[in-house]
Design a protein around this motif. Structure first.
Motif, short mmCIF file in Angstrom:
data_model
loop_
_atom_site.label_atom_id
_atom_site.label_comp_id
_atom_site.label_asym_id
_atom_site.label_seq_id
_atom_site.Cartn_x
_atom_site.Cartn_y
_atom_site.Cartn_z
N ASP A 291 0.81 -1.22 0.00
CA ASP A 291 0.00 0.00 0.00
C ASP A 291 0.84 1.27 0.00
O ASP A 291 0.76 2.09 0.91
CB ASP A 291 -0.97 0.00 1.18
N SER A 311 -1.84 -3.19 -3.21
CA SER A 311 -2.55 -2.00 -2.76
C SER A 311 -3.75 -2.41 -1.92
O SER A 311 -4.22 -3.54 -1.97
CB SER A 311 -3.04 -1.17 -3.96
N ARG A 340 -4.44 -5.95 -5.67
CA ARG A 340 -5.22 -5.16 -4.72
C ARG A 340 -5.96 -6.10 -3.78
O ARG A 340 -6.62 -7.04 -4.24
CB ARG A 340 -6.22 -4.26 -5.44
N HIS A 346 -5.60 0.78 5.03
CA HIS A 346 -4.16 1.10 4.98
C HIS A 346 -3.38 0.35 6.05
O HIS A 346 -2.24 -0.06 5.83
CB HIS A 346 -3.96 2.60 5.12
#
Length: 416
Positions: A291, A311, A340, A346
């Motif tokens: 991330d 991510s 992802r 996060h």
């Protein structure tokens, strides 16, 4: 008044919030306090040092894990964030396959005095009650100073790690231990005065500084210089030298490292530092980001070694910290993969993914910082994909998991 670190290159509004809270030490100490402190733990803290209300998932590999920390001093650099400090000092933790564990104690998650600070900071950052001794008392699955297991090959691949803004090397312990249990040596770096709290031998704790707004690029370059210095010291360690500034007795690392197979990964700003180090130093032969984005320099120049990005998604479904990645991608000349993790946040890429439910973090805070993916599942997936990447790129065993989406891990989306 407490100050949160500048969000640097992360411009999305949701990212500013996440990065601010991410610096669990952001509320570290009032500005009026000294930059370094010798902290004494009160009796109430010592009394709970043997236990903790949080825990870490065990490693999945066949090796037991040893650990040792090094105090390193770079005599060629001043500290960039505290001018009164004439030399750049770092604490670096090594996790490695251990030959045996009998007679060696379980290692602390974070040194005792730094752990006392982290207890208080986590309570504020996660808006929850954190019992005294939570991190001060937490023990890991690694054995302190255990002897190094020799490899049948010339040496073990090396992986460096750089944590996120305001966070410490300990924040990625569950991933580091897992990689070590599968045969890698992992070196986690505390970037002093950028990391939240760094405890040095003798009870000195250096805390995070208010890095000036607009200094994110300088912060990346400082971290990169730290990593390159650590690589130099690992080279010395592999020759049988002792790079520790205090000359502490170390396990025998001579000829146990294969520095021709060196990778790196990082979270958030540590991810950006990973790409920057790959650009500047060809000793890093493979890099992975958790991330994070890349600097303008990296985006313009491209990368020539294998590179993987995982991510996250915010609770609202917006992408996080992907600065310059779309610009970089056509300029990759080596193998590349952009993934992802669905329904993650996060902080899903740190140990606090596991700690948050154990600490009864309020639901709204949890969703904002960690998304809605089950914590155990999130950690298991992250470990699996990082291990696959480094096994392929450093151990040279092709991993089909990275070729295409997997029915076993539908939460992992293949972006590119």
């Amino acid at each position: 008044m407490t100050h949160l670190p500048d969000p640097g290159p992360y411009r999305h509004a949701a990212v500013r919030v996440a990065v601010a809270v991410l610096a669990l030490v952001a509320a570290l100490l009032p500005r009026s306090q000294p930059v370094s402190a010798t902290v004494s733990a009160p009796t109430s803290v010592r009394a709970v040092a043997a236990g903790s209300v949080v825990s870490l998932p065990g490693p999945t590999g066949r090796h037991q894990v040893g650990t040792v920390s090094l105090h390193l001093v770079d005599g060629t650099r001043h500290d960039p964030w505290v001018p009164s400090h004439p030399l750049r000092e770092l604490m670096v933790q090594l996790w490695y396959p251990a030959a045996r564990s009998a007679g060696f104690p379980r290692a602390r998650y974070i040194p005792a005095l730094a752990g006392r600070l982290l207890d208080a900071q986590t309570a504020q950052a996660l808006a929850t009650s954190v019992p005294t001794g939570t991190f001060h008392g937490l023990r890991t699955h690694s054995y302190q100073d255990a002897p190094v297991a020799r490899s049948a090959k010339a040496g073990r691949p090396v992986i460096l790690l750089s944590p996120g803004d305001g966070m410490d090397r300990s924040s990625l312990t569950s991933v580091a231990e897992d990689l070590a249990s599968h045969g890698f040596l992992v070196a986690g770096i505390d970037h002093t005065h950028d990391s939240g709290q760094v405890e040095f031998p003798g009870g000195r704790v250096e805390v995070a500084q208010n890095i000036p707004p607009g200094s994110a690029d300088e912060e990346t370059l400082v971290r990169t210089a730290d990593v390159r210095f650590v690589l130099d010291q690992l080279t010395r360690l592999n020759t049988g030298a002792n790079p520790d500034a205090d000359h502490q007795r170390l396990p025998a690392f001579r000829n146990t490292l294969d520095l021709a197979r060196t990778g790196m990964f990082g979270h958030s700003h540590g991810a950006e530092a990973t790409a920057e180090t790959m650009l500047q130093d060809r000793r890093i032969t493979a890099g992975a980001e958790l991330d994070g984005g890349v600097s303008d320099r990296v985006a313009a120049a491209g990368l020539h070694s294998p590179f993987m990005v995982i991510s996250g998604n915010s609770a609202a479904g917006h992408p996080l910290t992907e600065e310059n990645l779309t610009t970089l991608w056509p300029r990759l000349t080596g193998w590349g993969r952009w993934l992802r993790l669905r329904d993650s946040g996060h902080l899903s890429f740190t140990d606090f993914e596991i700690f948050a439910p154990e600490l009864n973090t309020p639901p709204n805070t949890r969703q904002q910082l960690f998304g809605t993916l089950d914590p155990q599942r999130a950690v298991a997936i992250e470990r699996t994909y990082l291990l696959a990447f480094f096994t392929w790129q450093l151990d040279h065993h092709h991993q089909r998991l990275l070729d295409r989406p997997s029915n076993r891990y539908p939460e992992m989306i293949f972006e590119r």
